[in-house]
Design an enzyme around this catalytic site. Structure first.
Site, mmCIF file in Angstrom:
data_model
loop_
_atom_site.group_PDB
_atom_site.id
_atom_site.type_symbol
_atom_site.label_atom_id
_atom_site.label_comp_id
_atom_site.label_asym_id
_atom_site.label_seq_id
_atom_site.Cartn_x
_atom_site.Cartn_y
_atom_site.Cartn_z
ATOM 1 N N SER A 52 20.109 3.852 -44.671
ATOM 2 C CA SER A 52 20.524 3.010 -45.723
ATOM 3 C C SER A 52 21.798 2.428 -45.577
ATOM 4 O O SER A 52 23.152 3.398 -45.309
ATOM 5 C CB SER A 52 20.555 3.652 -47.023
ATOM 6 O OG SER A 52 21.259 3.228 -47.996
ATOM 7 N N GLY A 53 22.268 1.257 -45.512
ATOM 8 C CA GLY A 53 23.610 0.825 -45.605
ATOM 9 C C GLY A 53 24.365 1.155 -46.870
ATOM 10 O O GLY A 53 25.650 1.549 -46.413
ATOM 11 N N LEU A 54 23.762 1.020 -47.927
ATOM 12 C CA LEU A 54 24.534 1.648 -48.998
ATOM 13 C C LEU A 54 25.147 3.101 -48.821
ATOM 14 O O LEU A 54 26.196 3.471 -49.183
ATOM 15 C CB LEU A 54 23.588 1.608 -50.248
ATOM 16 C CG LEU A 54 24.200 2.164 -51.560
ATOM 17 C CD1 LEU A 54 25.400 1.386 -52.145
ATOM 18 C CD2 LEU A 54 23.078 1.991 -52.700
ATOM 19 N N ASP A 64 29.404 -1.310 -50.095
ATOM 20 C CA ASP A 64 28.327 -1.755 -49.301
ATOM 21 C C ASP A 64 28.728 -3.161 -48.841
ATOM 22 O O ASP A 64 27.885 -4.098 -49.065
ATOM 23 C CB ASP A 64 27.203 -1.487 -50.032
ATOM 24 C CG ASP A 64 26.033 -1.908 -49.454
ATOM 25 O OD1 ASP A 64 26.050 -1.873 -47.934
ATOM 26 O OD2 ASP A 64 24.924 -1.926 -49.835
ATOM 27 N N ASP A 91 19.112 -0.056 -41.636
ATOM 28 C CA ASP A 91 19.423 -1.116 -42.440
ATOM 29 C C ASP A 91 20.500 -1.887 -41.856
ATOM 30 O O ASP A 91 21.553 -1.459 -42.018
ATOM 31 C CB ASP A 91 19.697 -0.540 -44.098
ATOM 32 C CG ASP A 91 20.170 -1.628 -44.871
ATOM 33 O OD1 ASP A 91 20.309 -2.789 -44.595
ATOM 34 O OD2 ASP A 91 20.737 -1.021 -45.983
ATOM 35 N N ASP A 93 21.830 -4.790 -42.425
ATOM 36 C CA ASP A 93 22.537 -5.635 -43.364
ATOM 37 C C ASP A 93 22.163 -7.042 -42.801
ATOM 38 O O ASP A 93 20.818 -7.235 -42.440
ATOM 39 C CB ASP A 93 24.059 -5.587 -43.387
ATOM 40 C CG ASP A 93 24.343 -4.232 -44.059
ATOM 41 O OD1 ASP A 93 23.749 -3.665 -44.700
ATOM 42 O OD2 ASP A 93 25.649 -3.678 -44.069
ATOM 43 N N GLU A 120 18.637 -8.761 -43.110
ATOM 44 C CA GLU A 120 18.415 -9.427 -44.515
ATOM 45 C C GLU A 120 19.024 -10.915 -44.430
ATOM 46 O O GLU A 120 20.021 -11.215 -43.842
ATOM 47 C CB GLU A 120 18.710 -8.892 -45.750
ATOM 48 C CG GLU A 120 20.379 -8.507 -45.761
ATOM 49 C CD GLU A 120 20.845 -7.336 -46.894
ATOM 50 O OE1 GLU A 120 20.550 -6.300 -46.632
ATOM 51 O OE2 GLU A 120 21.720 -7.585 -47.460
ATOM 52 N N LYS A 126 27.809 -8.884 -46.195
ATOM 53 C CA LYS A 126 26.919 -9.073 -47.316
ATOM 54 C C LYS A 126 27.392 -8.287 -48.660
ATOM 55 O O LYS A 126 28.466 -7.563 -48.392
ATOM 56 C CB LYS A 126 25.780 -8.516 -47.041
ATOM 57 C CG LYS A 126 25.715 -7.005 -46.193
ATOM 58 C CD LYS A 126 25.786 -6.006 -47.230
ATOM 59 C CE LYS A 126 24.577 -5.812 -48.211
ATOM 60 N NZ LYS A 126 23.541 -5.045 -47.817
ATOM 61 N N ASN A 128 25.689 -5.640 -51.772
ATOM 62 C CA ASN A 128 24.513 -4.921 -52.127
ATOM 63 C C ASN A 128 23.859 -5.858 -53.185
ATOM 64 O O ASN A 128 24.412 -6.416 -54.170
ATOM 65 C CB ASN A 128 24.926 -3.762 -52.810
ATOM 66 C CG ASN A 128 23.524 -2.804 -52.978
ATOM 67 O OD1 ASN A 128 23.070 -2.850 -54.149
ATOM 68 N ND2 ASN A 128 23.002 -1.778 -52.088
ATOM 69 N N SER A 129 22.455 -5.723 -52.853
ATOM 70 C CA SER A 129 21.585 -6.660 -53.647
ATOM 71 C C SER A 129 21.611 -6.602 -55.209
ATOM 72 O O SER A 129 21.241 -7.612 -56.181
ATOM 73 C CB SER A 129 20.004 -6.423 -53.368
ATOM 74 O OG SER A 129 19.981 -6.706 -51.829
ATOM 75 N N ARG A 165 14.057 -8.981 -43.866
ATOM 76 C CA ARG A 165 14.159 -8.677 -45.479
ATOM 77 C C ARG A 165 14.355 -9.987 -46.118
ATOM 78 O O ARG A 165 15.379 -10.764 -45.729
ATOM 79 C CB ARG A 165 15.324 -7.746 -45.761
ATOM 80 C CG ARG A 165 15.858 -7.510 -47.080
ATOM 81 C CD ARG A 165 16.450 -6.342 -47.154
ATOM 82 N NE ARG A 165 17.391 -6.146 -48.476
ATOM 83 C CZ ARG A 165 18.212 -5.310 -48.627
ATOM 84 N NH1 ARG A 165 18.114 -4.291 -47.877
ATOM 85 N NH2 ARG A 165 18.888 -5.303 -49.619
ATOM 86 N N HIS A 196 12.516 -7.535 -51.461
ATOM 87 C CA HIS A 196 13.301 -6.920 -52.370
ATOM 88 C C HIS A 196 13.304 -7.694 -53.798
ATOM 89 O O HIS A 196 13.169 -8.756 -53.955
ATOM 90 C CB HIS A 196 14.721 -6.761 -51.884
ATOM 91 C CG HIS A 196 15.380 -5.518 -52.214
ATOM 92 N ND1 HIS A 196 14.874 -4.547 -52.945
ATOM 93 C CD2 HIS A 196 16.895 -5.188 -51.895
ATOM 94 C CE1 HIS A 196 15.726 -3.746 -53.141
ATOM 95 N NE2 HIS A 196 16.899 -4.049 -52.691
HETATM 96 C C1 SPV Z 1 20.055 0.324 -48.718
HETATM 97 O O1 SPV Z 1 19.550 1.267 -49.066
HETATM 98 O O2 SPV Z 1 21.422 -0.106 -48.503
HETATM 99 C C2 SPV Z 1 19.619 -1.183 -49.248
HETATM 100 C C3 SPV Z 1 18.612 -0.934 -50.127
HETATM 101 O O3 SPV Z 1 19.851 -2.240 -48.495
HETATM 102 S S1 SPV Z 1 19.089 -1.405 -51.586
HETATM 103 O O4 SPV Z 1 20.522 -0.774 -51.672
HETATM 104 O O5 SPV Z 1 18.189 -1.114 -52.655
HETATM 105 O O6 SPV Z 1 19.510 -2.868 -51.527
HETATM 106 MG MG MG Z 2 21.392 -2.120 -47.629
#
Ligand code: SPV
Ligand code: MG
Length: 573
Positions: A52-54, A64, A91, A93, A120, A126, A128-129, A165, A196
């Site tokens: 996970s990027g986060l 993130d 992930d 990004d 993505e 980027k 975070n979504s 993504r 997502h």
């Molecule tokens: C992550 O885990 O970094 C993701 C998923 O990209 S989310 O945080 O849900 O966008």
């Molecule tokens: Mg991410």
């Protein structure tokens, strides 16, 4: 298929990830963000890891927003891949740049054993979504297709997967745009689509899945619509569910609670039982494997790694000063006798030290040593004490009386000996008239400096039980100092001889010379290293008094006083 099924595990990581994406089963990936969490994911039974990027950003303490560089992320993945044999889907990004950065990323990921990457369709850097998603600009669709193609063209492992993504629902561009993009990415070569959503209900994901109609594997991240029963995803034909951030969040709650509790209470006592034991951390780090490897690769080439110190006796003739402590805790020139010995061992790289205590073992300073206790010390002798430490013998071992002071070269030469058994004999002590002196030694040749380098072996040592023996007719060649070095295969043979002696009725009365003589009787060759003085044993009040001078003389820059003194040693059980 079960994660632990051999056929599955024997495949490459990338093949396993691909199989998960294309299988008809609903599959799951768990987030990890460092080596430790990657190991924990594997042990929990998951078949794959979401890098996970986060979570990776968070464990670095940064946002993130591509604040951690891509190489820092790849370095983290290397630790994760080393700690766990699971496939990792990074992930990635937005791919950290344009098509060219994606190509380089794919090559570097393959080199580190990473099974796939998810990119993505947003712009670098980027966000975070779940942070103001509507305001986030999407990538140009064609440019993003170019990135996917560039990534697929640059992979050398046919199973490496690229997951595309789609962020159209996050950015509020609607279902049609999401479907249009997903189709374009599929045609560009994406191995799966991650769709997502930030809604708390799964409606738009389920609608997307219906419209998508199985054109390719669909991956989802139900962080926000977490209350949806998993069966709903299964029925919707989803390929893979990513639990995207739950370990970093679990770790965060645990760390916050424990830090606060320790800060408030200023003690560890309230938390110890509710946190992982230090041994559990060692287990997760595979510390045992290190110890085994050390035995395999380090033992032959190094000095003796361990020592057993016999320190169970109160000390005959020392009753006046050993009321509250054993002989080895008597202070000599400012520190206990045992500490001089332990320091001498450590100086030679002998760090694994087992001390066998008995009389007032509670008074032994255990810093830097392992204490075992001969509970029968009052009724038994030196070998019964040694038996208490027999299973602690690993690798090369020095067995030593506890009451010795010596110049450092004596131990250095002993541990450097190549012989399986070697002892130190002091040729300056042959006065058999002195009743307090024991452990006389007869050797294959007398100490003769002219014969320096000639191999001399031990023939016999007079034990306290049998001062008179066939050897007593001849003058001894010296005194055994109380040091025995056991090396390589010698250890198991010594253990075998000890087991034979333990079967004897008189075992309780046996001392170290009895062991040396039994080894000789069993055909072992015990090499003799002669010294001439340069050591002391502490056996009575006179020895105790003189030991201080000897010890002082060993300290750096001390005025030398009587350093070549003769020892009067009575042995220390
Ligand atoms: C992550 O885990 O970094 C993701 C998923 O990209 S989310 O945080 O849900 O966008
Ligand atoms: Mg991410």
């Amino acid at each position: 298929m079960n994660a632990r099924e051999p056929a599955f595990v024997s495949q490459s990581r990338s093949a396993r990830l691909r199989q998960m994406l294309v299988s008809n089963e609903l599959e799951f990936m768990m987030e990890a963000h460092n080596g430790l969490s990657a190991r924990i994911v594997r042990e929990a039974g998951f078949k794959a890891i979401w890098g996970s990027g986060l979570a990776i950003s968070a464990q670095f303490g940064v946002r993130d927003n591509n604040e951690a560089s891509w190489t820092q992320v790849v370095d983290t993945l290397e630790f994760m891949a080393d700690a766990s044999d699971l496939p990792i889907l990074l992930d990635g990004d937005t791919g950290y740049g344009n098509f060219n950065n994606v190509r380089r990323l794919v090559r570097k990921l393959e080199q580190r054993g990473i099974a796939g990457v998810c990119i993505e369709d947003k712009q670098f850097p980027k966000t975070n979504s779940f942070i103001n998603g509507e305001a986030q600009p999407l990538a140009d669709m064609d440019e993003f297709c170019g990135k996917i193609k560039a990534g697929k063209d640059s992979q050398t492992d046919e199973n490496f997967s690229i997951v595309a993504r789609v962020e159209a629902l996050i950015a509020g561009w609607g279902m049609d745009e999401a479907l249009r993009r997903a189709e374009a990415y599929r045609r560009a070569g994406a191995d799966a689509i991650l769709i997502h959503s930030k809604l708390s209900r799964p409606d738009e994901i389920l609608e997307f899945a219906r419209e998508w109609a199985g054109r390719g594997p669909l991956v989802i991240v139900p962080t926000k619509y977490y209350s949806t029963p998993t069966e709903v995803f299964r029925e919707a034909g989803i390929s893979t569910v990513i639990w995207a951030n739950h370990l970093i969040r679990a770790a965060t709650s645990a760390m916050q609670a424990v830090a606060k509790e320790i800060h408030t209470s200023e003690t560890l006592v309230n938390v110890e039982d509710s946190i992982a034991a230090v041994n559990e951390i060692f287990r997760l780090q595979d510390a045992d494997e290190y110890s085994e490897a050390e035995d395999r690769y380090l033992s032959s080439g190094r000095a003796a790694g361990s020592a057993v110190v016999l320190a169970a006796s109160r000390g005959k003739g020392l009753e006046a000063v050993t009321e509250d402590r054993p002989k080895v805790m008597l202070p000599i020139a400012g520190k206990p006798l045992l500490r001089w010995l332990v320091d001498a061992f450590k100086k030679q790289g002998v760090n694994d030290i087992t001390v066998v205590g008995g009389y007032r073992a509670d008074a032994i300073d255990t810093a830097g040593i392992r204490l075992v206790v001969n509970e029968q010390h009052a009724q038994t002798g030196e070998l019964a004490s040694l038996a208490c430490a027999l299973d602690k013998l690993t690798g090369d071992t020095v067995i030593s009386y506890g009451d010795l002071l010596f110049r450092s070269y004596i131990l250095r030469d002993l541990v450097e000996s190549e012989a399986e058994f070697s002892v130190v004999v002091d040729s300056s002590l042959t006065d058999t008239e002195n009743a307090s002196v024991r452990d006389f030694a007869w050797c294959s040749a007398a100490d003769d400096r002219g014969l320096f380098g000639t191999k001399v072996v031990l023939r016999h040592v007079a034990s306290s039980e049998e001062q008179s023996s066939a050897f007593a007719a001849q003058a001894p060649h010296g005194r055994w100092m109380g040091l025995l070095n056991v090396r390589g295969a010698g250890r198991e043979r010594l253990q075998a001889v000890m087991h034979e002696l333990q079967a004897r009725d008189d075992f309780a009365s046996l001392d170290m010379p009895a062991l040396l003589n039994a080894l000789i009787a069993a055909g072992e060759s015990i090499e003799v290293q002669y010294v001439h003085g340069h050591w002391r044993g502490v056996n009575d009040l006179d020895d105790f008094r003189r030991a201080g001078d000897f010890a002082h003389a060993q300290a750096p820059f001390a005025t030398a006083v009587g350093v070549d003194g003769n020892a009067a040693h009575g042995g220390a059980q």
